[in-house]
Scaffold this active site. Structure first.
Site, PDB file in Angstrom:
ATOM      1  N   ASN A  91      -6.185  42.421  31.117  1.00  0.00           N
ATOM      2  CA  ASN A  91      -5.985  41.001  31.427  1.00  0.00           C
ATOM      3  C   ASN A  91      -4.631  40.593  30.858  1.00  0.00           C
ATOM      4  O   ASN A  91      -4.489  40.439  29.645  1.00  0.00           O
ATOM      5  CB  ASN A  91      -7.127  40.195  30.785  1.00  0.00           C
ATOM      6  CG  ASN A  91      -6.919  38.699  30.899  1.00  0.00           C
ATOM      7  OD1 ASN A  91      -6.095  38.229  31.692  1.00  0.00           O
ATOM      8  ND2 ASN A  91      -7.670  37.932  30.104  1.00  0.00           N
ATOM      9  N   LYS A 108      -3.090  37.889  31.188  1.00  0.00           N
ATOM     10  CA  LYS A 108      -3.028  36.439  30.907  1.00  0.00           C
ATOM     11  C   LYS A 108      -1.721  35.846  31.465  1.00  0.00           C
ATOM     12  O   LYS A 108      -1.251  36.297  32.495  1.00  0.00           O
ATOM     13  CB  LYS A 108      -3.175  36.174  29.404  1.00  0.00           C
ATOM     14  CG  LYS A 108      -4.375  36.889  28.804  1.00  0.00           C
ATOM     15  CD  LYS A 108      -4.720  36.394  27.441  1.00  0.00           C
ATOM     16  CE  LYS A 108      -5.840  37.248  26.878  1.00  0.00           C
ATOM     17  NZ  LYS A 108      -6.373  36.752  25.629  1.00  0.00           N
ATOM     18  N   HIS A 133     -13.532  33.447  31.655  1.00  0.00           N
ATOM     19  CA  HIS A 133     -12.889  33.874  30.406  1.00  0.00           C
ATOM     20  C   HIS A 133     -12.979  32.732  29.387  1.00  0.00           C
ATOM     21  O   HIS A 133     -12.904  31.564  29.755  1.00  0.00           O
ATOM     22  CB  HIS A 133     -11.429  34.247  30.670  1.00  0.00           C
ATOM     23  CG  HIS A 133     -10.797  34.958  29.515  1.00  0.00           C
ATOM     24  ND1 HIS A 133     -10.328  34.288  28.409  1.00  0.00           N
ATOM     25  CD2 HIS A 133     -10.591  36.278  29.277  1.00  0.00           C
ATOM     26  CE1 HIS A 133      -9.854  35.182  27.537  1.00  0.00           C
ATOM     27  NE2 HIS A 133     -10.000  36.386  28.049  1.00  0.00           N
ATOM     28  N   GLU A 151     -10.926  31.543  27.474  1.00  0.00           N
ATOM     29  CA  GLU A 151      -9.796  30.603  27.510  1.00  0.00           C
ATOM     30  C   GLU A 151      -9.965  29.587  28.638  1.00  0.00           C
ATOM     31  O   GLU A 151      -9.510  28.446  28.534  1.00  0.00           O
ATOM     32  CB  GLU A 151      -8.476  31.387  27.627  1.00  0.00           C
ATOM     33  CG  GLU A 151      -8.144  32.081  26.313  1.00  0.00           C
ATOM     34  CD  GLU A 151      -7.386  33.387  26.426  1.00  0.00           C
ATOM     35  OE1 GLU A 151      -6.775  33.652  27.479  1.00  0.00           O
ATOM     36  OE2 GLU A 151      -7.410  34.165  25.437  1.00  0.00           O
ATOM     37  N   GLU A 167     -17.205  39.156  25.193  1.00  0.00           N
ATOM     38  CA  GLU A 167     -15.970  38.924  24.454  1.00  0.00           C
ATOM     39  C   GLU A 167     -16.213  37.870  23.380  1.00  0.00           C
ATOM     40  O   GLU A 167     -16.110  36.666  23.652  1.00  0.00           O
ATOM     41  CB  GLU A 167     -14.885  38.419  25.408  1.00  0.00           C
ATOM     42  CG  GLU A 167     -14.538  39.381  26.514  1.00  0.00           C
ATOM     43  CD  GLU A 167     -13.103  39.197  26.968  1.00  0.00           C
ATOM     44  OE1 GLU A 167     -12.335  40.142  26.799  1.00  0.00           O
ATOM     45  OE2 GLU A 167     -12.757  38.103  27.439  1.00  0.00           O
ATOM     46  N   GLY A 216      -7.585  38.244  20.680  1.00  0.00           N
ATOM     47  CA  GLY A 216      -6.206  37.977  20.269  1.00  0.00           C
ATOM     48  C   GLY A 216      -6.033  37.813  18.771  1.00  0.00           C
ATOM     49  O   GLY A 216      -4.979  37.385  18.308  1.00  0.00           O
ATOM     50  N   SER A 272      -9.599  42.334  20.896  1.00  0.00           N
ATOM     51  CA  SER A 272      -8.760  43.184  20.043  1.00  0.00           C
ATOM     52  C   SER A 272      -9.050  44.675  20.192  1.00  0.00           C
ATOM     53  O   SER A 272      -9.062  45.416  19.206  1.00  0.00           O
ATOM     54  CB  SER A 272      -8.881  42.746  18.571  1.00  0.00           C
ATOM     55  OG  SER A 272      -8.431  41.405  18.432  1.00  0.00           O
TER      56      SER A 272
END
Ligand code: PEP
Length: 251
Positions: free
Chosen positions: A9, A11, A95, A97, A167, A173, A213
């Site tokens: 991904n 992003k 996701h 985010e 996730e 991240g 990660s």
């Protein structure tokens, strides 16, 4: 045995020239690998040039998100049919985010899933708890809500085109991945929810990716867990070398 699904991904990273360079390098590094499904999810602006480069290779293409209409006055949105048109086989939906910064709710994600799965795109559907939720012992209740509400009214047949990505938000991240035990526990719990909702055969066949990660250093121990069937990789997918090492750890 579930074939591992490894997706990168990207992003909101990589302009067109950078995307081309990255995918050309990746293509060479993973050339002969067919034991796992390899997917890249560049930003929308790079989908077309990347699709031209990976045509006929073992690398598949995915969008990072899409909307639940075919066309119309939805400024800023992308239709699943547009992703298919540009060569995508996949899209990510839900996701963290998108949930966190763009207020995507379980109910909206459920509508998206029901619409998108009918277009022929395969879906990586993301779920996962925040740090506060984990520390408040709410991991299972959050996962239960996200899975049950997100997948509501889907059929076992449609589930054949859906991959779940676990996730944990606190691991995305941050450089701090879930331990193999934490990942296995959450994955097994998700699989039990899928079994309850869709039956044993769906549960035994649905790939559950881990994301958060993932790096070359931790990929092997995570993929060795019985219920970890691949990865959704952010940061480490931005370099061909590290993404290829993660892919190779899954063989
Ligand atoms: C992600 O974006 O889905 C992700 C897991 O990111 P990272 O690998 O950088 O933690």
């Amino acid at each position: 045995m579930i074939k591992p699904v490894i997706a990168g991904n990207w992003k909101m990273n990589k302009k067109v020239t950078e995307s081309i360079e990255l995918v050309k390098n990746l293509k060479t590094l993973v050339e002969d690998i067919n034991q796992v499904d390899i997917i890249v999810c560049p930003p929308f602006t790079s989908l077309y040039p990347v699709s031209e480069i990976i045509k006929g290779t073992n690398i598949q293409l995915g969008g990072q998100n899409c909307y639940l209409k075919e066309s119309g006055a939805y400024t800023g949105e992308i239709a699943p049919q547009m992703l298919l048109d540009v060569g995508c086989q996949w899209t990510i939906i839900g996701h963290s985010e998108r949930r966190q910064y763009f207020s995507e709710t379980d109910s909206l994600l459920n509508q998206k899933l029901k619409y998108v799965v009918e277009t022929g795109l395969k879906i990586m559907f993301c779920v996962g708890e925040t740090l506060d939720e984990r520390e408040g012992n709410q991991t299972e209740s959050v996962l239960r809500r996200q899975i049950i509400e997100g997948l509501r009214d889907l059929t076992a047949e449609q589930m054949k085109n859906i991959v779940i990505a676990y996730e944990p938000v606190w691991a995305i991240g941050t450089g701090k991945n879930a331990t193999k035990e934490q990942a296995q526990e959450a994955h097994a719990f998700i699989r039990s929810l899928i079994e309850r909702e869709f039956g044993k055969s769906t549960a035994e066949n649905v790939p559950i990716q881990y994301g958060g990660s993932v790096k070359p250093e931790n990929a092997q121990e995570l993929i060795s867990q019985p219920d970890v069937n691949g990865f959704l990789v952010g940061g480490a997918s931005l370099k061909a070398d590290s993404f290829a090492q993660i892919i190779k750890a899954c063989i």
